[in-house]
Motif scaffolding. Structure first.
Motif: not given
Length: 144
Positions: A125-126, A129, A134
């Motif tokens: 997820h990091r 992003q 998004a």
């Protein structure tokens, strides 16, 4: 600095692709079914597999599925799989693979790329992003 390169996957890469998918899912698959499915997918002009190599060794892969979505009235590039082997993480091959998928989708006329990832994969997820993705949807699944 290791030499990084990208290239299209072929059926000759099936063992490397199998190992990458086992790493992604932390599971093993029926090899015959996997080989049959991979071979069939390679024939689909809207499915693209790109490998990442470090010093000639396969260390990552991305799959891009181009689809015309009626609710967009346009093409969308769905990244269905992205995996980098643990020893190659931090080498920027994940970023290179994403950039390749985005450019390929753009050239095909897609208006966006999208992807899904497990709710448990917080490092992923990091990464996404940082790469400009998004969180915009919630995906529901049901085992059959």
């Amino acid at each position: 600095m290791p030499e990084r390169e990208l290239r299209h996957a072929t059926f000759e890469d099936v063992d490397d692709v199998y190992a990458l998918m086992c790493e992604l899912k932390q599971a093993e698959f029926d090899r015959d079914a996997f080989y049959t499915g991979f071979n069939a997918n390679l024939q689909d002009r809207n499915l693209h597999y790109q490998l990442a190599l470090l010093d000639g060794d396969v260390v990552g892969m991305i799959s891009l599925h181009l689809q015309f979505h009626l609710h967009h009235a346009n093409w969308i590039g769905e990244i269905q799989e992205l995996v980098v082997m643990p020893g190659a993480r931090g080498s920027k091959v994940g970023s290179l693979l994403l950039a390749w998928a985005e450019e390929t989708a753009r050239e095909a006329g897609a208006e966006m790329t999208e992807l899904s990832t497990s709710t448990k994969r917080l490092d992923a997820h990091r990464f996404y992003q940082r790469e400009g993705y998004a969180p915009s949807h919630v995906r529901f699944t049901k085992a059959l």
